[in-house]
Design an enzyme around this catalytic site. Structure first.
Site, PDB file in Angstrom:
ATOM      1  CB  CYS A   1      -0.971  -0.048   1.173  1.00  0.00           C
ATOM      2  SG  CYS A   1      -2.414   0.982   0.917  1.00  0.00           S
TER       3      CYS A   1
ATOM      4  NE  ARG B   1      -9.697   4.659   1.900  1.00  0.00           N
ATOM      5  CZ  ARG B   1      -8.512   5.241   1.898  1.00  0.00           C
ATOM      6  NH1 ARG B   1      -8.344   6.403   1.313  1.00  0.00           N
ATOM      7  NH2 ARG B   1      -7.472   4.666   2.484  1.00  0.00           N
TER       8      ARG B   1
ATOM      9  CG  HIS C   1      -4.400  -4.346   3.912  1.00  0.00           C
ATOM     10  ND1 HIS C   1      -4.666  -3.353   2.995  1.00  0.00           N
ATOM     11  CD2 HIS C   1      -5.469  -4.413   4.718  1.00  0.00           C
ATOM     12  CE1 HIS C   1      -5.845  -2.841   3.265  1.00  0.00           C
ATOM     13  NE2 HIS C   1      -6.368  -3.457   4.294  1.00  0.00           N
TER      14      HIS C   1
END
Lengths: 517, 253
Positions: free
Chosen positions: B94, B128, B194
């Site tokens: 990320c 997002r 993740h």
């Protein structure tokens, strides 16, 4: 989920009105023009053009009737959504409904927010208020978005929008603080802590802190802000408001650590970004900190725990130092995090000038909010239920459970529904390593049970002690089977899993519907 | 045999359970009988390129990312590139992945410089990208899947010659546009996944350990097989939930 949805539906029956008949819809239905005019002059609500006022009031009454009808229908048809949908309908018809209704609360409003402990703190404040003779209007079910707050006051208001209570007490979701402050013009705002929680919903904690800072800037000097001195980001908010600030904290260092837990979130100085130095850390990033570079440091608390004694899962004894002198209280909720909830509630009492004796009674007689911590007898065994929803909270629950050092049987329920947070990577920030050699058995269920099992394996918990069970009913049975006679099963669910396990135990006849507590 | 894992900025870049990756690398190496040393390399500390076997950098908040960008430029960037050129394994997740590219354009006039390890660049997006991800990879010569969770608004684009980590079967990936996820340069891997990524993808964890071993101890160094039963179950559970939501063509895997 059917069961938990139907219990969600009855939840809006707050204890202020446990069995109020809904027929009052008819009884109160007013000859609108005359009644409203009379009411206006009575409450002295104010000038402006009478015509505009009447339009505004008619709109509010229409909004209230619609909201109450929706509440009535959803409650009686068990449709669910009873804690938020009526508020939504009311706001659609009159977007200023919340503002208008809260303006009629004689003592104004108290707003409580923070990542952990909102519901418990708010309920404890409610208990203190009652002992002081107030009648709080409270979103007791924990529905804490703006629609939930509106539903709560709607539920306890007459059709004309007059609340049956004198003070508003609302817990609000972190992101909803700015809107709630703008609409309720509170007298007191309480902020307990700010941790990483459901980042997928709120973004980053600095973003939330920024929202709060902006919201507190709008408060007038007559308001009071109650802040946790031991949480660096929360304490720093005291500088961004014209309102009076009351800080609470823990002075007694015996339960602190010298180093920060892995789950600590705000470790860098709000002013200059340097790493804080901690004299002592109580949990997460909460402790006694100072910035070695710019000198930013923990403010001295106005109300603090001078001495405290934690007793495993049974509760704590606190010696408080308050602006009015020392005060001894006993809290029936375990853990350091509940010490902070108690300090926040007691400090709110002082912010409102409530007599010390009422604060003491309010704390001493308080019992837990449903499901956060709950003990349920099932046959000759006990179920100890503790909500877990983020790394810091989970660490505190584990620490509290194992204060007695004895091995335990666990049932861990991890869901990743929206209300739990859909991103479960936070499990890797929980210190499950603390369970090594301390569990006899762990049954795991929930939508993310497999992730939880991997986490325990990598925490070096004996994999032979771990079992996965998809079906919740079977998981509970398996957990209970692992427990010997007279023993306790420790159940650790995320939020929606807590609703499910509670609904299951309710179906089995072991716990009451939660509006009865 | 012994491996040294260098965890960059462990206190600042750890937003999405990134510690899980360090735990997974350490445990699996230890279970295979390899001694492990984890070295935390915080802000301001220098990195010894020849001493790193596996380098890890996680994700952070905006405030932290700006501090890190500066530190990478001034303190660690050169050593990271040197270590990767020499064959060290690297995983960047990320925010860390973004800063190892050429730059991250965070706003109209704001650009965080990257160290250019990856020929890639990132621009702030308006949407997002959040949710479960399923990626198909073949960089080991065998076909594997990676599962994880992504939560980012930055959109990363790869230069012509840079290979992606894999093809997105479900989720958004680098930029929600080109169906690619992550980047590979030598033994350095960048990714948005993740969850944490490594615990549920033990083949990938083992790959990082294996290439690090071979660089340190020669091509014949082998990695003992370690149980993956819980991990496989978690991996398959993610695939099953994506499939149950009807979001995966039945032919995809």
């Amino acid at each position: 989920m059917e069961l938990s949805r139907s219990s969600g539906c009855v939840a809006q029956e707050s204890s202020e009105s446990p069995s109020r008949p809904n027929t009052h819809v008819m009884v109160y239905l007013p000859p609108i023009g005359t009644h409203i005019a009379a009411w206006n002059s009575k409450t002295g609500l104010l000038p402006g053009s009478a015509g505009a006022l009447r339009v505004s009031s008619v709109r509010l009454v229409a909004a209230i009737i619609a909201g109450k009808l929706v509440a009535f229908v959803s409650r009686h048809l068990n449709l669910g959504g009873g804690t938020t949908f009526p508020g939504q309908v009311t706001r659609r018809i009159d977007p200023r409904a919340l503002e208008k209704m809260t303006a009629r609360l004689e003592q104004g409003c108290i707003i409580v927010t923070g990542t952990n402990g909102k519901t418990t703190t708010t309920r404890m404040i409610s208990n203190i208020l009652r002992h002081a003779g107030f009648k709080p209007v409270h979103n007791r079910s924990g529905a804490n978005l703006i629609t939930g707050v509106t539903s709560a006051i709607l539920n306890s208001s007459s059709l004309l929008g007059q609340p049956r209570g004198d003070v508003g007490l609302f817990e609000v979701d972190e992101a909803n603080l700015p809107r709630t402050l703008a609409e309720t013009h509170p007298k007191v705002v309480v902020i307990n802590n700010l941790f990483r929680d459901q980042l997928d919903r709120y973004g980053e904690i600095d973003y939330v802190a920024g929202l709060w800072r902006g919201a507190l800037q709008t408060l007038p000097p007559s308001a009071c802000v109650v802040l946790n001195a031991d949480d660096p980001l929360v304490a720093s908010l005291g500088k961004s408001t014209r309102a009076r600030v009351l800080y609470f904290g823990i002075e007694d260092e015996r339960y602190g650590n010298q180093i920060l837990e892995h789950a600590a979130d705000s470790k860098s100085c709000v002013n200059c970004g340097a790493r804080y130095v901690y004299d002592v850390a109580f949990y997460g990033h909460v402790g006694k900190y100072a910035c070695p570079v710019c000198g930013e440091k923990r403010p001295l608390p106005n109300l603090y725990a001078a001495h405290l004694m934690l007793a495993s899962t049974s509760g704590s004894e606190l010696s408080l130092s308050t602006p009015d002198g020392p005060l001894e209280v006993k809290v029936s909720l375990p853990g350091l995090y509940n010490v902070y909830n108690t300090l926040a509630a007691a400090a709110t009492g002082f912010a409102l000038d409530i007599p010390v004796v009422a604060i003491k009674q309010g704390v001493d007689t308080f019992s837990a909010a449903f499901g956060r911590i709950e003990r349920v007898a099932i046959g000759d065994k006990m179920v100890f239920l503790a909500l877990v929803k983020n790394p810091v909270g989970f660490n505190e629950v584990l620490r509290t459970l194992f204060l007695d050092g004895l091995p335990k049987n666990l049932l861990i329920l991890i869901n990743d529904n929206i209300a739990d947070g859909t991103d479960i990577s936070w499990l890797w920030d929980v210190d499950f390593e603390a369970l090594q050699g301390k569990v006899n058995s762990v049954v795991i269920s929930g939508t993310r049970a497999e992730d939880m099992a991997v986490r325990l394996k990598y925490a070096l918990v004996d994999t032979a002690a771990i079992s996965l069970e998809t079906d919740l009913d079977k998981a509970l049975q398996a957990g209970l089977t692992n427990v010997g006679e007279g023993g306790t099963l420790y159940v650790l669910p995320t939020y929606t899993a807590m609703l499910e396990i509670r609904a299951l135990m309710q179906k089995m006849g072991y716990v009451g519907k939660f509006w009865q507590d | 045999m012994k491996l040294r894992i260098c965890h960059l900025y462990p206190d600042l870049m750890n937003i999405y359970g990134d510690r899980g990756n360090i735990i997974a690398l350490s445990r699996r190496a230890q279970w295979a009988g390899i001694e492990v040393e984890v070295v935390n390399v915080p802000l301001g500390a220098s990195l010894d390129a020849s001493a790193c076997d596996i380098i890890f950098i996680g994700g952070g908040q905006d405030k932290e990312q700006a501090l890190i960008a500066k530190d990478l430029q001034e303190v660690k960037g050169k050593a990271i590139i040197e270590a990767v050129q020499e064959g060290a394994a690297l995983l960047a997740v990320c925010g860390g992945y973004q800063l190892l590219g050429k730059y991250f354009k965070t706003g109209a006039d704001a650009v965080l410089p990257g160290i250019g390890l990856f020929d890639a660049w990132t621009v702030a997006g308006s949407k997002r990208c959040i949710g479960d991800v399923l990626v198909e990879c073949d960089f080991t010569g065998e076909r594997h899947t990676l599962v994880g969770f992504e939560n980012h608004s930055g959109k990363t684009y790869l230069g012509e010659s840079l290979k992606p980590l894999g093809k997105v079967l479900h989720g958004f990936g680098n930029n929600a546009e080109d169906g690619r996820e992550g980047a590979i340069y030598k033994n350095a891997f960048g990714t948005y996944l993740h969850g944490s990524i490594l615990p549920k993808n033990p083949w990938f964890t083992d790959h990082l350990i294996r290439v690090a071993l071979q660089r340190r101890y020669g091509d014949q160094a082998s990695l003992a097989r370690v149980d993956t039963s819980f991990e496989d179950r978690a991996h398959q559970a993610v695939i099953a939930r994506i499939r149950n939501r009807g979001k995966l063509d039945t032919g995809a895997i």
